[in-house]
Design a protein around this motif. Structure first.
Motif, PDB file in Angstrom:
ATOM      1  N   ASN A  12       0.794  -1.209   0.081  1.00  0.00           N
ATOM      2  CA  ASN A  12      -0.063   0.015   0.120  1.00  0.00           C
ATOM      3  C   ASN A  12       1.095   1.241   0.044  1.00  0.00           C
ATOM      4  O   ASN A  12       1.128   1.591   1.203  1.00  0.00           O
ATOM      5  CB  ASN A  12      -0.974   0.103   1.193  1.00  0.00           C
ATOM      6  CG  ASN A  12      -2.046   1.075   1.327  1.00  0.00           C
ATOM      7  OD1 ASN A  12      -1.940   1.938   0.268  1.00  0.00           O
ATOM      8  ND2 ASN A  12      -2.740   1.265   2.369  1.00  0.00           N
ATOM      9  N   TYR A  13       0.935   1.959  -1.283  1.00  0.00           N
ATOM     10  CA  TYR A  13       1.839   3.123  -1.226  1.00  0.00           C
ATOM     11  C   TYR A  13       1.023   4.252  -1.051  1.00  0.00           C
ATOM     12  O   TYR A  13       1.738   5.401  -0.818  1.00  0.00           O
ATOM     13  CB  TYR A  13       2.318   3.110  -2.829  1.00  0.00           C
ATOM     14  CG  TYR A  13       3.538   2.321  -3.081  1.00  0.00           C
ATOM     15  CD1 TYR A  13       4.651   2.162  -2.426  1.00  0.00           C
ATOM     16  CD2 TYR A  13       3.373   1.365  -4.219  1.00  0.00           C
ATOM     17  CE1 TYR A  13       5.736   1.381  -2.762  1.00  0.00           C
ATOM     18  CE2 TYR A  13       4.525   0.446  -4.546  1.00  0.00           C
ATOM     19  CZ  TYR A  13       5.733   0.631  -3.837  1.00  0.00           C
ATOM     20  OH  TYR A  13       6.677  -0.339  -3.975  1.00  0.00           O
ATOM     21  N   ARG A  14      -0.295   4.265  -0.977  1.00  0.00           N
ATOM     22  CA  ARG A  14      -1.038   5.611  -0.719  1.00  0.00           C
ATOM     23  C   ARG A  14      -0.552   6.269   0.590  1.00  0.00           C
ATOM     24  O   ARG A  14      -0.480   7.555   0.470  1.00  0.00           O
ATOM     25  CB  ARG A  14      -2.540   5.057  -0.867  1.00  0.00           C
ATOM     26  CG  ARG A  14      -2.908   4.645  -2.133  1.00  0.00           C
ATOM     27  CD  ARG A  14      -4.254   4.453  -2.175  1.00  0.00           C
ATOM     28  NE  ARG A  14      -5.026   5.694  -2.061  1.00  0.00           N
ATOM     29  CZ  ARG A  14      -5.361   6.632  -3.196  1.00  0.00           C
ATOM     30  NH1 ARG A  14      -4.584   6.195  -4.208  1.00  0.00           N
ATOM     31  NH2 ARG A  14      -5.915   7.852  -3.175  1.00  0.00           N
ATOM     32  N   PRO A  15      -0.402   5.606   1.711  1.00  0.00           N
ATOM     33  CA  PRO A  15      -0.190   6.384   2.729  1.00  0.00           C
ATOM     34  C   PRO A  15       1.318   7.171   2.587  1.00  0.00           C
ATOM     35  O   PRO A  15       1.384   8.330   3.213  1.00  0.00           O
ATOM     36  CB  PRO A  15       0.213   5.326   3.971  1.00  0.00           C
ATOM     37  CG  PRO A  15      -0.856   4.487   3.700  1.00  0.00           C
ATOM     38  CD  PRO A  15      -0.881   4.193   1.985  1.00  0.00           C
TER      39      PRO A  15
ATOM     40  N   LEU B 261       1.724  -1.686  -9.496  1.00  0.00           N
ATOM     41  CA  LEU B 261       1.655  -0.715 -10.405  1.00  0.00           C
ATOM     42  C   LEU B 261       0.528   0.091 -10.833  1.00  0.00           C
ATOM     43  O   LEU B 261       0.500   1.201 -10.784  1.00  0.00           O
ATOM     44  CB  LEU B 261       2.303  -1.397 -11.849  1.00  0.00           C
ATOM     45  CG  LEU B 261       3.246  -2.317 -12.062  1.00  0.00           C
ATOM     46  CD1 LEU B 261       3.667  -2.869 -13.364  1.00  0.00           C
ATOM     47  CD2 LEU B 261       4.529  -0.890 -11.990  1.00  0.00           C
ATOM     48  N   LEU B 262      -0.661  -0.632 -10.427  1.00  0.00           N
ATOM     49  CA  LEU B 262      -2.064   0.001 -10.273  1.00  0.00           C
ATOM     50  C   LEU B 262      -2.003   1.209  -9.247  1.00  0.00           C
ATOM     51  O   LEU B 262      -2.451   2.243  -9.342  1.00  0.00           O
ATOM     52  CB  LEU B 262      -3.010  -0.894 -10.206  1.00  0.00           C
ATOM     53  CG  LEU B 262      -4.448  -0.152 -10.084  1.00  0.00           C
ATOM     54  CD1 LEU B 262      -4.724   0.405 -11.342  1.00  0.00           C
ATOM     55  CD2 LEU B 262      -5.550  -1.366 -10.012  1.00  0.00           C
ATOM     56  N   ASP B 263      -1.524   0.558  -8.003  1.00  0.00           N
ATOM     57  CA  ASP B 263      -1.429   1.471  -6.810  1.00  0.00           C
ATOM     58  C   ASP B 263      -0.527   2.795  -7.260  1.00  0.00           C
ATOM     59  O   ASP B 263      -0.823   3.836  -6.855  1.00  0.00           O
ATOM     60  CB  ASP B 263      -0.895   0.827  -5.893  1.00  0.00           C
ATOM     61  CG  ASP B 263      -0.622   1.568  -4.373  1.00  0.00           C
ATOM     62  OD1 ASP B 263      -1.219   2.740  -4.560  1.00  0.00           O
ATOM     63  OD2 ASP B 263      -0.220   1.104  -3.341  1.00  0.00           O
TER      64      ASP B 263
ATOM     65  N   PRO C 194      -5.511  -5.882  -2.377  1.00  0.00           N
ATOM     66  CA  PRO C 194      -4.750  -4.964  -1.307  1.00  0.00           C
ATOM     67  C   PRO C 194      -5.600  -3.790  -0.982  1.00  0.00           C
ATOM     68  O   PRO C 194      -6.459  -3.271  -1.491  1.00  0.00           O
ATOM     69  CB  PRO C 194      -3.647  -4.798  -2.334  1.00  0.00           C
ATOM     70  CG  PRO C 194      -4.201  -4.964  -3.833  1.00  0.00           C
ATOM     71  CD  PRO C 194      -5.121  -5.888  -3.437  1.00  0.00           C
ATOM     72  N   PRO C 195      -5.014  -3.133  -0.058  1.00  0.00           N
ATOM     73  CA  PRO C 195      -5.652  -1.956   0.591  1.00  0.00           C
ATOM     74  C   PRO C 195      -5.999  -0.831  -0.272  1.00  0.00           C
ATOM     75  O   PRO C 195      -6.667   0.001  -0.295  1.00  0.00           O
ATOM     76  CB  PRO C 195      -4.923  -1.549   1.787  1.00  0.00           C
ATOM     77  CG  PRO C 195      -4.106  -2.909   2.243  1.00  0.00           C
ATOM     78  CD  PRO C 195      -3.964  -3.470   0.901  1.00  0.00           C
ATOM     79  N   ALA C 196      -4.873  -0.616  -1.176  1.00  0.00           N
ATOM     80  CA  ALA C 196      -5.048   0.507  -1.993  1.00  0.00           C
ATOM     81  C   ALA C 196      -6.250   0.446  -2.838  1.00  0.00           C
ATOM     82  O   ALA C 196      -7.026   1.384  -3.503  1.00  0.00           O
ATOM     83  CB  ALA C 196      -3.717   0.808  -2.787  1.00  0.00           C
ATOM     84  N   VAL C 197      -6.387  -0.794  -3.624  1.00  0.00           N
ATOM     85  CA  VAL C 197      -7.507  -1.202  -4.438  1.00  0.00           C
ATOM     86  C   VAL C 197      -8.854  -0.887  -3.564  1.00  0.00           C
ATOM     87  O   VAL C 197      -9.779  -0.427  -4.375  1.00  0.00           O
ATOM     88  CB  VAL C 197      -7.328  -2.479  -4.917  1.00  0.00           C
ATOM     89  CG1 VAL C 197      -8.578  -3.013  -5.678  1.00  0.00           C
ATOM     90  CG2 VAL C 197      -6.195  -2.430  -5.791  1.00  0.00           C
ATOM     91  N   ARG C 198      -8.848  -1.544  -2.381  1.00  0.00           N
ATOM     92  CA  ARG C 198     -10.044  -1.324  -1.556  1.00  0.00           C
ATOM     93  C   ARG C 198     -10.513   0.102  -1.323  1.00  0.00           C
ATOM     94  O   ARG C 198     -11.621   0.294  -1.470  1.00  0.00           O
ATOM     95  CB  ARG C 198     -10.190  -2.165  -0.377  1.00  0.00           C
ATOM     96  CG  ARG C 198      -9.802  -3.818  -0.647  1.00  0.00           C
ATOM     97  CD  ARG C 198      -9.870  -4.727   0.740  1.00  0.00           C
ATOM     98  NE  ARG C 198      -9.499  -4.223   1.831  1.00  0.00           N
ATOM     99  CZ  ARG C 198      -8.328  -4.679   2.225  1.00  0.00           C
ATOM    100  NH1 ARG C 198      -7.687  -5.508   1.508  1.00  0.00           N
ATOM    101  NH2 ARG C 198      -7.621  -4.265   3.416  1.00  0.00           N
ATOM    102  N   GLU C 199      -9.646   0.729  -1.103  1.00  0.00           N
ATOM    103  CA  GLU C 199      -9.944   2.165  -0.722  1.00  0.00           C
ATOM    104  C   GLU C 199     -10.346   3.011  -2.170  1.00  0.00           C
ATOM    105  O   GLU C 199     -11.315   3.471  -1.925  1.00  0.00           O
ATOM    106  CB  GLU C 199      -8.666   2.962  -0.419  1.00  0.00           C
ATOM    107  CG  GLU C 199      -8.709   4.453  -0.316  1.00  0.00           C
ATOM    108  CD  GLU C 199      -7.407   5.033   0.287  1.00  0.00           C
ATOM    109  OE1 GLU C 199      -7.181   6.387  -0.112  1.00  0.00           O
ATOM    110  OE2 GLU C 199      -6.614   4.384   0.735  1.00  0.00           O
TER     111      GLU C 199
END
Length: 237
Positions: free
Chosen positions: A95-98, A154-156, A198-203
């Motif tokens: 999860n790269y978003r944080p 890569l999507l994240d 993964p968390p980024a996709v669920r978000e």
């Protein structure tokens, strides 16, 4: 593992490592930002070159290399931020978003500067298309699980770059995101025991906003993409 049993027991499958290396060299050096043809034309050309099972192996290697290099680049950037400022940044591949939410202005989007020479809108986008179109054969040539992890990485990185990394959303960027989502869905559909998203996709799936998509050569808005809706339709099917 089913993919390993297929590799060991499927006597008719014949891979050519030398051809794979030749394909990888050709795709790496002939295409990319330096090539004087549009990215969609590069994607079409690379997709044609990566035919057969050897091409599928090369496509998987491109995606793994791109994701690994992007991760290494972000680690290096986080280290540099800490060296200069004392600020510690956590880099989590799942999860790269944080990371981007906290430090987006201080970071450089890594996919535009991959040391191996692959470009996200050329070789990477083509590799995504190849893997998606032949997802049913993946377990004959590789383990689909780590490859799917890289596709989600890569999507994240792509969507975080739009939101926090000052990456312009043009038709090439939108095409990459759409291909990543579609390919992830196709690979998931081949798995008897698919992993948790993964968390980024669920978000992203909890959202329902449409992002403007621009012409690559100018400021004109030519369409839109609703990532949350597209992910829900594709990944929850």
């Amino acid at each position: 593992m089913r993919w390993l049993r297929r590799l060991l027991g499927g006597g008719r499958l014949q891979l050519d490592p030398e051809r794979q290396q030749a394909l990888l060299r050709e795709v790496r050096h002939r295409y990319g930002a330096h090539a004087r043809i549009r990215f969609p034309d590069q994607v079409e050309a690379v997709t044609r070159e990566l035919d057969g099972d050897d091409g599928l192996v090369v496509a998987a290697r491109i995606l793994i290399e791109a994701a690994d290099e992007a991760h290494a680049d972000l680690l290096a950037q986080a280290h540099e931020v800490h060296r200069r400022t004392g600020r510690r940044l956590l880099v989590h591949r799942r999860n790269y978003r944080p990371l981007w939410k906290e430090a987006g202005p201080a970071l450089r989007w890594p996919l535009f500067a991959l040391p191996g020479g692959f470009h996200p809108y050329a070789q990477v986008a083509a590799a995504v298309a190849v893997v998606g179109s032949r997802a049913a054969r993946l377990d004959r040539v590789t383990d689909p699980n780590p490859l799917l992890t890289r596709v989600f990485e890569l999507l994240d990185l792509t969507t975080a770059g739009w939101e926090y990394g000052r990456v312009r959303v043009d038709t090439d960027a939108a095409a990459l995101a759409a291909r990543l989502i579609s390919t992830a869905g196709r690979v998931l559909a081949t798995m008897a025991d698919p992993p948790r998203l993964p968390p980024a996709v669920r978000e992203q799936m909890r959202r329902n906003n449409t992002v403007d998509v621009h012409d690559p050569t100018g400021p004109r808005v030519v369409g839109g993409i609703n990532l949350g809706a597209t992910m829900r339709e594709t990944l929850l099917a």
